[in-house]
Motif scaffolding. Sequence first.
Motif, PDB file in Angstrom:
ATOM      1  N   ASN A  58       0.819  -1.217   0.000  1.00 58.74           N
ATOM      2  CA  ASN A  58       0.000   0.000   0.000  1.00 58.74           C
ATOM      3  C   ASN A  58       0.847   1.259   0.000  1.00 58.74           C
ATOM      4  N   ILE A  59       2.138   1.110   0.231  1.00 60.99           N
ATOM      5  CA  ILE A  59       3.040   2.253   0.365  1.00 60.99           C
ATOM      6  C   ILE A  59       3.966   2.311  -0.850  1.00 60.99           C
ATOM      7  N   ALA A  60       4.167   3.531  -1.354  1.00 62.40           N
ATOM      8  CA  ALA A  60       5.107   3.728  -2.465  1.00 62.40           C
ATOM      9  C   ALA A  60       6.432   4.220  -1.887  1.00 62.40           C
ATOM     10  N   GLY A  61       6.696   5.511  -2.005  1.00 65.72           N
ATOM     11  CA  GLY A  61       7.922   6.054  -1.428  1.00 65.72           C
ATOM     12  C   GLY A  61       7.876   6.033   0.082  1.00 65.72           C
ATOM     13  N   LEU A  62       8.987   5.662   0.697  1.00 66.34           N
ATOM     14  CA  LEU A  62       9.062   5.563   2.156  1.00 66.34           C
ATOM     15  C   LEU A  62      10.432   6.046   2.597  1.00 66.34           C
ATOM     16  N   SER A  63      10.454   7.092   3.430  1.00 67.16           N
ATOM     17  CA  SER A  63      11.751   7.642   3.830  1.00 67.16           C
ATOM     18  C   SER A  63      12.351   6.897   5.009  1.00 67.16           C
ATOM     19  N   SER A  79      -0.885  12.513  13.936  1.00 65.62           N
ATOM     20  CA  SER A  79      -1.449  11.991  12.692  1.00 65.62           C
ATOM     21  C   SER A  79      -1.225  12.888  11.487  1.00 65.62           C
ATOM     22  N   HIS A  80      -0.820  14.144  11.694  1.00 65.37           N
ATOM     23  CA  HIS A  80      -0.553  14.995  10.518  1.00 65.37           C
ATOM     24  C   HIS A  80       0.639  14.483   9.714  1.00 65.37           C
ATOM     25  N   THR A  81       1.456  13.627  10.323  1.00 68.51           N
ATOM     26  CA  THR A  81       2.652  13.135   9.626  1.00 68.51           C
ATOM     27  C   THR A  81       2.319  12.159   8.508  1.00 68.51           C
ATOM     28  N   VAL A  82       1.051  11.740   8.399  1.00 67.49           N
ATOM     29  CA  VAL A  82       0.686  10.854   7.286  1.00 67.49           C
ATOM     30  C   VAL A  82       0.780  11.578   5.948  1.00 67.49           C
ATOM     31  N   PHE A  83       0.764  12.905   5.984  1.00 66.59           N
ATOM     32  CA  PHE A  83       0.615  13.703   4.770  1.00 66.59           C
ATOM     33  C   PHE A  83       1.954  14.250   4.297  1.00 66.59           C
ATOM     34  N   ASP A  84       2.498  13.621   3.251  1.00 66.40           N
ATOM     35  CA  ASP A  84       3.683  14.151   2.575  1.00 66.40           C
ATOM     36  C   ASP A  84       4.871  14.361   3.501  1.00 66.40           C
ATOM     37  N   TYR A  85       5.016  13.448   4.453  1.00 69.16           N
ATOM     38  CA  TYR A  85       6.123  13.606   5.400  1.00 69.16           C
ATOM     39  C   TYR A  85       7.113  12.456   5.322  1.00 69.16           C
ATOM     40  N   GLN A  86       6.611  11.210   5.402  1.00 65.73           N
ATOM     41  CA  GLN A  86       7.510  10.057   5.369  1.00 65.73           C
ATOM     42  C   GLN A  86       7.157   9.042   4.289  1.00 65.73           C
ATOM     43  N   TRP A  87       5.977   9.135   3.733  1.00 63.91           N
ATOM     44  CA  TRP A  87       5.556   8.157   2.741  1.00 63.91           C
ATOM     45  C   TRP A  87       4.418   8.707   1.910  1.00 63.91           C
ATOM     46  N   LEU A  95       1.727  18.728  -4.709  1.00 65.38           N
ATOM     47  CA  LEU A  95       2.425  17.519  -4.281  1.00 65.38           C
ATOM     48  C   LEU A  95       3.890  17.529  -4.673  1.00 65.38           C
ATOM     49  N   LYS A  96       4.656  16.742  -3.924  1.00 63.41           N
ATOM     50  CA  LYS A  96       6.053  16.490  -4.262  1.00 63.41           C
ATOM     51  C   LYS A  96       6.132  15.076  -4.828  1.00 63.41           C
ATOM     52  N   PRO A  97       6.682  14.908  -6.013  1.00 63.78           N
ATOM     53  CA  PRO A  97       6.680  13.566  -6.626  1.00 63.78           C
ATOM     54  C   PRO A  97       7.706  12.610  -6.033  1.00 63.78           C
ATOM     55  N   THR A  98       8.522  13.084  -5.099  1.00 57.95           N
ATOM     56  CA  THR A  98       9.604  12.249  -4.578  1.00 57.95           C
ATOM     57  C   THR A  98       9.103  11.065  -3.758  1.00 57.95           C
ATOM     58  N   PHE A  99       7.837  11.085  -3.283  1.00 55.64           N
ATOM     59  CA  PHE A  99       7.222   9.932  -2.644  1.00 55.64           C
ATOM     60  C   PHE A  99       6.301   9.193  -3.610  1.00 55.64           C
ATOM     61  N   GLU A 124       7.986  -6.608  -4.392  1.00 53.77           N
ATOM     62  CA  GLU A 124       7.735  -5.927  -5.661  1.00 53.77           C
ATOM     63  C   GLU A 124       7.996  -4.432  -5.516  1.00 53.77           C
ATOM     64  N   ASN A 125       8.663  -3.862  -6.487  1.00 55.25           N
ATOM     65  CA  ASN A 125       8.957  -2.430  -6.448  1.00 55.25           C
ATOM     66  C   ASN A 125       7.677  -1.629  -6.648  1.00 55.25           C
ATOM     67  N   PRO A 126       7.307  -0.774  -5.707  1.00 55.42           N
ATOM     68  CA  PRO A 126       6.073  -0.001  -5.845  1.00 55.42           C
ATOM     69  C   PRO A 126       6.225   1.112  -6.882  1.00 55.42           C
ATOM     70  N   LYS A 127       5.092   1.552  -7.383  1.00 58.70           N
ATOM     71  CA  LYS A 127       5.068   2.636  -8.359  1.00 58.70           C
ATOM     72  C   LYS A 127       4.238   3.801  -7.836  1.00 58.70           C
ATOM     73  N   GLY A 128       4.570   4.974  -8.359  1.00 56.64           N
ATOM     74  CA  GLY A 128       3.793   6.168  -8.081  1.00 56.64           C
ATOM     75  C   GLY A 128       3.017   6.595  -9.317  1.00 56.64           C
ATOM     76  N   MET A 129       2.740   7.885  -9.405  1.00 58.98           N
ATOM     77  CA  MET A 129       1.859   8.412 -10.454  1.00 58.98           C
ATOM     78  C   MET A 129       2.510   8.336 -11.832  1.00 58.98           C
ATOM     79  N   TYR A 130       1.666   8.426 -12.848  1.00 60.76           N
ATOM     80  CA  TYR A 130       2.124   8.374 -14.232  1.00 60.76           C
ATOM     81  C   TYR A 130       2.492   9.774 -14.702  1.00 60.76           C
ATOM     82  N   VAL A 131       3.611   9.869 -15.406  1.00 67.31           N
ATOM     83  CA  VAL A 131       4.105  11.132 -15.970  1.00 67.31           C
ATOM     84  C   VAL A 131       4.227  10.953 -17.478  1.00 67.31           C
TER      85      VAL A 131
END
Length: 594
Positions: A67-72, A288-296, A357-361, A487-494
């Motif tokens: 369920n998670i893509a980018g994860l810091s 709970s605010h850390t769910v948003f664009d902070y670590q994943w 949004l930041k695409p890095t996640f 499996e390597n997760p994917k993010g949005m399509y560019v």
Amino acid sequence: MKRFNIFLSVGMLMVFLSSCSKDFLDRMPQTNISEDMTFLNVKDLEVYTNSMYGMIGPNYSDGFSDNIAGLSGSSTTDNMVRSNLTVANAGGWDDWKSLRRINFMLQNVHKTKGDAASINHFIGIARLYRANWYYKMVMTYGDVPWYSAKIEENEEELLMKTQDPRTLVVDSVMADLEFAAEHIKPDGTNTRITKWAALTLLSRIALYEGSYRKYHTYLKLDQTSNVFFEKAAKAAKQVMDQGGFDIYNTGKIGEDYRALFSSTDLSANKEVIFYKKNSTGEGVANNSHTVFDYQWALSKDLMEEFLMKDGTRFTNQSGYDKKVITELFKDRDPRLAETIMEPGFKTNPELPVPYILKPTFGGYLQVKFYPRDPSIRLGWDLNYTDLPIMRYAEVLLNYAEAKAELNDISQADLDVTIGKLRKRVGMPNLVGGSVTVDPILAARYPNVSSNKAVILEIRRERRVELAAEGFRANDLNRWYVGQLFAENPKGMYVKGLGAFDVTGDGKVDIAILNSKDDVTPIANLPEDEKKDLVIYYLSENVIYLSEGTKGHILFARDRDQKREWKGDYYYYRPIPIQQTTLNPNLKQPFDWAK
């Protein structure tokens, strides 16, 4: 030397649980518990069990799962699938003090005088927490030593025992849960453990064990799986028939679902079986605010599993795999926009522009659990939303899955489970007689055979409804599809290098370029558009695109530190080497000894 880390003095235990109500049960208990505590009356049991409440808490992330893509950050599973986990660097196996705390009470409760039903109520609470503690150990290690009493330092034989078999431990866990469900009282606030919370936990654990035995056939326990599916269904049905709970549905599509995760008061919500109260007045808050664009951010796979609003599959849409983020939310299950940030989302309604949004996640930012009201989102550990721990939706999903695994699910069962969840968001029910096998889900879960189409759709509903609530990794484990962790997760399509719109207003917001030395893709943009762009460079080696200059966002870390699922022993974690040194009778799970 102290073994297992279980020799902490009970005199060090503090009763620390707090919720926020004027009722005694909801106040911060002030009494310390020491070794000479004699448990003379029911009030002693009440005060003592208050210290256990922190052992089961809320969860607002799916951690390291598909369920998670980018994860810091990192996790034990992350380290494992990248071949970095060994017995030498493993952690865990160190919370035996919690078990000791529980067993200390259970060993002394025979001294308590008072009403038998009240005494059994608190015994039930202690046994519920023991069951939960032990089953987490079973999920992590498989076989573990079972202790039903507090162990002293001079009890060498017990301290040095090897693991008991999974079957013995699980039978003991189920006995604890069944006692709890029978004796814990049904009344009380939803900040406290009630009979309904006990039944919910019983259904959860029984469903896990039934699935684990059915699909992990190497254990040779699959012939006993139905016993646990039956227990799961029975416990869930008791909550459904007698608990008085219901799916929160006032007719506000989307908003009703959101309210479960961003409300400041869940006390009267009939879907909430058990929750953690947070309050400015009591000084109890969350992060709970850390769910948003902070670590994943969330994954493409999760996003695609949400259906269209008419109940058809998103993956049946023409070109679904190449839709950009501004195209994904149209006519979709409303829970999608309450889980993943929709273009145009604002963190504060008074802001002049939407969040960019930041695409890095990966781009699919989690908004579920994000406190929408800025006045209750005040900083680190300063969010004052209530957090659900157990809710009725899980009970319905547990029931539907258990009945489907028993090959005994009717349309009436689907109507009162999946149907209720979909009705809340204005979607059509699942009709068992007409559902067909989704080939994407069939490939994801290749070991489902009987009742395949319905089971796959129940798994879809579970993933969607419970997304970001901490269930997904356990579901992958029990369904024996651990390869999905690798499996390597994917993010949005560019669509290509250059500038593009991510807020849905038709104006470009961000750009992705190869490097700072190659600005050709944005060279022809007007200067007034160019000056406001946030630019990201593939050369920074954080993300890359699946087709080179276009495609889905992938993550450099997955390319450079490859994931691999090496075998069945990856469903378990190694015992730290210092523990097996202290007690050579402990055996590493499966192949971890190698």
